[in-house]
Design a protein around this motif. Structure first.
Motif, PDB file in Angstrom:
ATOM      1  N   THR A  47       0.829  -1.207   0.000  1.00 17.80           N
ATOM      2  CA  THR A  47       0.000   0.000   0.000  1.00 17.80           C
ATOM      3  C   THR A  47       0.858   1.250   0.000  1.00 17.80           C
ATOM      4  N   VAL A  48       1.888   1.272   0.809  1.00 14.56           N
ATOM      5  CA  VAL A  48       2.778   2.436   0.851  1.00 14.56           C
ATOM      6  C   VAL A  48       3.518   2.583  -0.472  1.00 14.56           C
ATOM      7  N   ARG A  49       3.913   1.473  -1.064  1.00  7.96           N
ATOM      8  CA  ARG A  49       4.563   1.530  -2.381  1.00  7.96           C
ATOM      9  C   ARG A  49       3.633   2.225  -3.382  1.00  7.96           C
ATOM     10  N   ARG A  50       2.371   1.802  -3.416  1.00  2.00           N
ATOM     11  CA  ARG A  50       1.413   2.374  -4.367  1.00  2.00           C
ATOM     12  C   ARG A  50       1.162   3.854  -4.072  1.00  2.00           C
ATOM     13  N   LEU A  51       0.933   4.197  -2.805  1.00  2.00           N
ATOM     14  CA  LEU A  51       0.623   5.577  -2.457  1.00  2.00           C
ATOM     15  C   LEU A  51       1.815   6.500  -2.680  1.00  2.00           C
ATOM     16  N   SER A  52       3.004   6.020  -2.415  1.00  2.00           N
ATOM     17  CA  SER A  52       4.177   6.876  -2.596  1.00  2.00           C
ATOM     18  C   SER A  52       4.404   7.194  -4.075  1.00  2.00           C
ATOM     19  N   ARG A  53       4.051   6.261  -4.939  1.00  2.00           N
ATOM     20  CA  ARG A  53       4.257   6.486  -6.371  1.00  2.00           C
ATOM     21  C   ARG A  53       3.347   7.573  -6.938  1.00  2.00           C
ATOM     22  N   THR A  54       2.241   7.877  -6.248  1.00  4.56           N
ATOM     23  CA  THR A  54       1.341   8.917  -6.750  1.00  4.56           C
ATOM     24  C   THR A  54       1.941  10.308  -6.599  1.00  4.56           C
ATOM     25  N   GLY A  55       2.832  10.474  -5.610  1.00  6.30           N
ATOM     26  CA  GLY A  55       3.443  11.773  -5.391  1.00  6.30           C
ATOM     27  C   GLY A  55       2.552  12.776  -4.679  1.00  6.30           C
ATOM     28  N   ARG A  56       1.350  12.358  -4.238  1.00  7.47           N
ATOM     29  CA  ARG A  56       0.450  13.286  -3.536  1.00  7.47           C
ATOM     30  C   ARG A  56       1.053  13.758  -2.219  1.00  7.47           C
ATOM     31  N   TRP A  57       1.707  12.836  -1.531  1.00 12.27           N
ATOM     32  CA  TRP A  57       2.301  13.111  -0.223  1.00 12.27           C
ATOM     33  C   TRP A  57       3.764  12.708  -0.250  1.00 12.27           C
ATOM     34  N   HIS A  58       4.526  13.312   0.657  1.00 14.66           N
ATOM     35  CA  HIS A  58       5.906  12.874   0.837  1.00 14.66           C
ATOM     36  C   HIS A  58       5.960  11.983   2.070  1.00 14.66           C
ATOM     37  N   TRP A  59       6.551  10.799   1.927  1.00 12.73           N
ATOM     38  CA  TRP A  59       6.629   9.823   2.999  1.00 12.73           C
ATOM     39  C   TRP A  59       8.027   9.823   3.623  1.00 12.73           C
ATOM     40  N   THR A  60       8.074   9.739   4.939  1.00  6.78           N
ATOM     41  CA  THR A  60       9.315   9.489   5.666  1.00  6.78           C
ATOM     42  C   THR A  60       9.121   8.201   6.455  1.00  6.78           C
ATOM     43  N   VAL A  61      10.019   7.253   6.269  1.00 10.66           N
ATOM     44  CA  VAL A  61       9.910   5.934   6.916  1.00 10.66           C
ATOM     45  C   VAL A  61      11.058   5.783   7.906  1.00 10.66           C
ATOM     46  N   GLN A  62      10.709   5.440   9.150  1.00  7.23           N
ATOM     47  CA  GLN A  62      11.723   5.209  10.178  1.00  7.23           C
ATOM     48  C   GLN A  62      11.239   4.083  11.086  1.00  7.23           C
ATOM     49  N   PHE A  63      12.117   3.112  11.328  1.00  5.61           N
ATOM     50  CA  PHE A  63      11.739   1.949  12.121  1.00  5.61           C
ATOM     51  C   PHE A  63      12.620   1.804  13.357  1.00  5.61           C
ATOM     52  N   HIS A  64      12.100   1.022  14.289  1.00  7.24           N
ATOM     53  CA  HIS A  64      12.836   0.667  15.502  1.00  7.24           C
ATOM     54  C   HIS A  64      14.130  -0.062  15.120  1.00  7.24           C
TER      55      HIS A  64
END
Length: 346
Positions: A178-195
């Motif tokens: 889902t994040v892959r698909r949504l990030s490709r639209t460019g509507r929002w900028h995603w920042t991913v950070q994990f434990h």
């Protein structure tokens, strides 16, 4: 006063640095002790003092030891102060005997975050009698409320994705497509950070998504990224509460917290994520009232002065020590701490 900053995880650096700044501003001394294999000296900054092992820390004779965890080595000199490594997530699979309110008989003083932490700890203090409790707010959040927010390269809404490493609760593997698909639209900028304990395969899968619309960050200081995000996607990780302390909305995926969740936008299926993020970005009035109510109970301090209150509490404890019972002698726990630090005598 001399303060020992005790770190056994890399996230301890961002927790303890606001306290270090306050100590130094008052003319005190601060030094780091790194314990175990899960913390790296590469995060020590220029000008910070790193003590070479537990023996050196004992020789240094700190007046207080600040610990963002559940355990503190009894053999270290000074007042043992619990400053917490996160908020109480209260997972529904856990009783209160575990986690946030698990007393391991290590601390002289707990510096609590807000009423819903302070009240349970004060009840425990009355029962046990060997530690003091002072509500200070969580010093880790001080940088959220001070200085100018980091610059943003464009006007797009920014979404931050964080996730616990616990496999049964983690949203990261379940939301990857889902994040892959949504990030490709460019509507929002995603920042991913994990434990830091997140499965490496999951980390690499998200790292592979990096581009103009998504960044993957590996950092010992998450605060700047929290400050520039408009909404967060998370699961049952306490980092969502750090973000929410800014009075900003969080979309959770299959949240497993016990009790009331009206301050969260929870979804159970990946297909509902996009709509929930859209709703979060509108900051609906009812949700924001619920967040305000949650903040009043959890972390009402937005003045960036929690570190000052912690150091005030430590100094007051040292100046007029309260009448406390001796802490129980926990042979097994003390041996484990000595083994972690490779220190056996005295």
């Amino acid at each position: 006063m001399r303060y020992l900053l005790y770190a056994d995880q890399n996230y301890a650096f961002q927790i303890l640095r606001p306290l270090q700044s306050e100590i130094l501003a008052r003319g005190g001394e601060a030094a780091w002790l790194l314990a175990g294999n899960s913390v790296s000296a590469r995060h020590i900054r220029d000008g910070e003092i790193l003590l070479d092992g537990a023996a050196r820390a004992v020789e240094w004779k700190p007046d207080a030891v600040l610990v963002p965890g559940n355990m503190a080595p009894a053999f270290l000199p000074g007042i043992k102060v619990g400053v917490f490594h996160g908020f109480n997530v209260a997972k529904s699979t856990r009783g209160q005997a575990r986690g946030h309110f698990n007393i391991r008989d290590c601390f002289d003083l707990y510096c609590t975050q807000g009423p819903n932490t302070t009240e349970p700890f004060r009840r425990l203090a009355a029962e046990r009698g060997h530690f003091e409790v002072v509500e200070t707010g969580w010093a880790t959040l001080d940088p959220l409320f001070s200085g100018s927010p980091p610059a943003r390269p464009d006007d797009r809404p920014r979404i931050m994705l964080c996730s616990t490493f616990t496999k049964s609760l983690s949203c990261a593997p379940r939301l990857l497509d889902t994040v892959r698909r949504l990030s490709r639209t460019g509507r929002w900028h995603w920042t991913v950070q994990f434990h830091p304990k997140m499965d490496r395969r999951i980390c690499e899968a998200y790292r592979a998504l990096q581009g103009d619309h998504l960044e993957y960050v590996d950092t010992d200081d998450i605060i700047p990224y929290l400050r520039r995000a408009d909404a967060m996607v998370c699961d049952t990780s306490s980092v969502m509460y750090m973000f929410m302390a800014q009075n900003r909305p969080v979309v959770t995926f299959r949240n497993n917290s016990a009790g009331e969740r009206a301050h969260l936008l929870d979804v159970r299926d990946p297909s509902a994520l996009e709509s929930a993020v859209e709703t979060a970005l509108t900051r609906p009035a009812g949700l924001m009232r619920n967040i305000d109510a949650w903040l009043a109970k959890t972390h009402p301090y937005r003045d960036g002065r929690s570190a000052a209150r912690v150091i005030d509490a430590v100094e007051a404890f040292r100046a007029v020590p309260p009448a406390l019972r001796p802490k129980p002698f926990n042979l097994l726990r003390n041996l484990k701490e000595r083994a972690k630090l490779g220190y056996w005598w005295p």
